[in-house]
Design an enzyme around this catalytic site. Structure first.
Site, mmCIF file in Angstrom:
data_model
loop_
_atom_site.group_PDB
_atom_site.id
_atom_site.type_symbol
_atom_site.label_atom_id
_atom_site.label_comp_id
_atom_site.label_asym_id
_atom_site.label_seq_id
_atom_site.Cartn_x
_atom_site.Cartn_y
_atom_site.Cartn_z
ATOM 1 C CB SER A 51 39.941 45.596 37.976
ATOM 2 O OG SER A 51 38.566 45.335 37.679
ATOM 3 C CD GLU A 79 38.112 41.315 44.758
ATOM 4 O OE1 GLU A 79 37.377 42.795 43.986
ATOM 5 O OE2 GLU A 79 39.369 41.803 44.650
ATOM 6 C CG HIS A 99 36.558 44.909 42.339
ATOM 7 N ND1 HIS A 99 36.375 43.756 42.397
ATOM 8 C CD2 HIS A 99 36.317 45.843 41.334
ATOM 9 C CE1 HIS A 99 37.517 44.274 40.503
ATOM 10 N NE2 HIS A 99 37.535 45.518 39.950
#
Length: 512
Positions: free
Chosen positions: A209, A346, A473
């Protein structure tokens, strides 16, 4: 020089057995460091926690580049984690105990099996995610990874939020301090990791991330030449979120100044502004910075506290930096072995955001049922075109056409899946593929790898639609660092998948 000690503590005066805590001391360039020895099954791992890698960025060092830690002389007790950096979200403060501090530039090292300067083990430096506003290295216990991958794992903290990324567009506070902290960490590892048995010429940086975006940025920064040889970018590249420009930095300053009244808004003086902020307590800055953390721009979130063009560390937009094949940046980027990838879902946190917007009446989307084509074409695609395609009607129509569901069964559910795919493609998969293509184009010197992760597990993200069954995610983190990252118990099959991933990641770190 290595020294070894065992301290045995009696559990009871009349006990017939004792509990022995083993310690290990190594000597770094800054001085001796005492860590602890732990056992995972029959495997041994050495943990060195809370080692400072830079001077505390407090007082006059607030809003300045990090300075080398220097020498501490006496033996440093590295048996406890250092304080996390000031976080921009209150719930994270609660989650990690609330003992945040500006004095937070600490690293942790996990060494498997034994420590010897002749080992020359591959080193993997983990950069945590959290939108540049939250997170800490200690959450990611590198012990299992180190043992199973037979590599040294390094985790660390870096400055976040206003403390890490305030950019006044001049020398008063040039910004990107969080990235400069990371660069300082790389320098420390390069200079000291040999004392722990690591190979200073076999260093891989990896992150997820905002951590993945950070890794991606560092592969575009020539200051880092020689500090690492390989990079793994997980769920986010430098192309995933627009690098902040001078105008965005000015918006941030104006917001903060409006709350704290540091200087005249009509005759803005950055020197007065920064000196005023240095006099404020970190709790005051935390409170004001938190209000600015994310913008609700129609139906999506935009990072407002993030890396920016500072003319030094980041000199231009990443697309511009990689457009000149004769530039030093382009050639440095392609001189590294490079692996990048994403999960297949995601967009999980985008769905959570939709749920929040619905709860406050900004939009009306019942995620239990799905998402309508009307929402996609009349709202979401229009917002995306406005924010990322210069408000192009052609782009809005293309997004609507590409991600519309044309079947007859489970229309809302199937359309919801496609809307989620659109977010995943736009912010993660597209930027990842774009970056990989630049790296592999006629690159005969270095390796390029693309991974795709699709094993879903029930993450506690809140507000996720029941029909969303893809790997959300950050899902892969539970497999790389163990289910404890998300307080999950992995099945035997999932644990085996985690072992295989660690094997892939560590093999890449060792050999490319």
């Amino acid at each position: 020089m290595l020294r070894y000690r065992i301290l045995c503590l009696s559990l009871l005066a009349c006990a017939t057995y004792t509990l022995c805590q083993e310690y290990k001391t190594v000597t770094t360039c800054s001085g001796p460091v005492k860590g602890i020895v732990e056992y995972r099954g029959n495997k041994k791992v050495y943990n060195f926690r809370g080692i400072p890698y830079a001077k505390p960025p407090i007082g006059d060092l607030r809003f300045r580049k990090p300075e080398p830690i220097g020498s501490w002389g006496n033996e440093l007790d590295a048996t406890h984690y250092g304080a996390p950096c000031v976080q921009m979200q209150e719930y994270w403060n609660v989650l990690i105990g609330g003992n945040v501090s500006e004095d937070c530039l600490y690293l942790n090292i996990y060494v498997p099996n034994n420590i010897s300067m002749t080992n020359k083990m591959a080193v993997m430096v983990w950069i945590h995610g959290g939108g540049y506003t939250l997170g800490e290295g200690a959450v990611y216990d590198g012990s299992n990874f180190a043992i199973k991958g037979d590599v040294i794992i390094v985790t660390f903290n870096y400055r976040l939020g206003i403390f890490g990324f305030l950019n006044t567009n001049d020398k008063e506070s040039p910004g990107n301090f969080g990235l400069w902290d990371q660069n300082m960490l790389f320098q420390w590892v390069k200079s000291n990791i040999e004392a722990f048995g690591g190979n200073p010429s076999a260093i891989t940086i990896f992150g997820e991330s905002a951590g993945g975006m950070s890794v991606s940025y560092h592969t575009l920064i020539p200051y880092n030449k020689g500090l690492f040889q390989r990079a793994i970018v997980q769920s986010g590249t430098a192309f995933s979120s627009p690098v902040l420009t001078a105008s965005k930095n000015k918006d941030f300053m104006n917001f903060i100044n409006g709350k704290l009244n540091c200087t005249s808004p009509t005759q803005f003086n950055t020197s007065e502004f920064v000196q005023c902020l240095k006099r404020k307590s970190f709790t005051e800055l935390h409170s004001v910075g938190s209000e600015y953390e994310y913008s609700v721009t129609d139906t999506h979130q935009t990072l407002l506290i993030a890396p920016s063009i500072d003319g030094d560390l980041i000199t231009a937009d990443p697309g511009v930096l990689l457009s000149d094949k004769n530039s030093y940046t382009y050639n440095f980027f392609r001189s590294l072995d490079y692996m990048a990838g994403t999960t297949d879902g995601e967009a999980s946190h985008f769905l959570t955001f939709f749920s929040y917007l619905d709860s406050i009446g900004v939009i009306h989307v019942n995620l239990t049922e799905g998402i309508s084509k009307e929402f996609l074409c009349e709202t979401f695609s229009q917002d995306m075109a406005k924010s990322y395609f210069n408000n192009s009607p052609k782009a809005a129509k293309a997004l609507c056409d590409k991600y519309s569901y044309h079947g007859n069964e489970d229309k809302l559910v199937q359309q919801g899946i496609l809307v989620a795919d659109m977010s995943t493609d736009l912010f993660f998969i597209g930027p990842t593929v774009k970056t990989l293509k630049v790296h592999e184009d006629k690159n005969t010197e270095r390796k390029t790898y693309h991974y795709f992760f699709s094993r879903a597990i029930p993450l506690m993200l809140g507000g996720i639609a029941p029909w969303f069954t893809k790997a959300g995610h950050a899902t892969e983190l539970a497999f790389l660092f163990g289910g404890s990252v998300f307080n999950l118990n992995l099945t035997t099959e999932e644990s085996l998948l985690g072992d295989r991933m660690i094997e892939y990641w560590s093999n890449f770190a060792k050999t490319g």
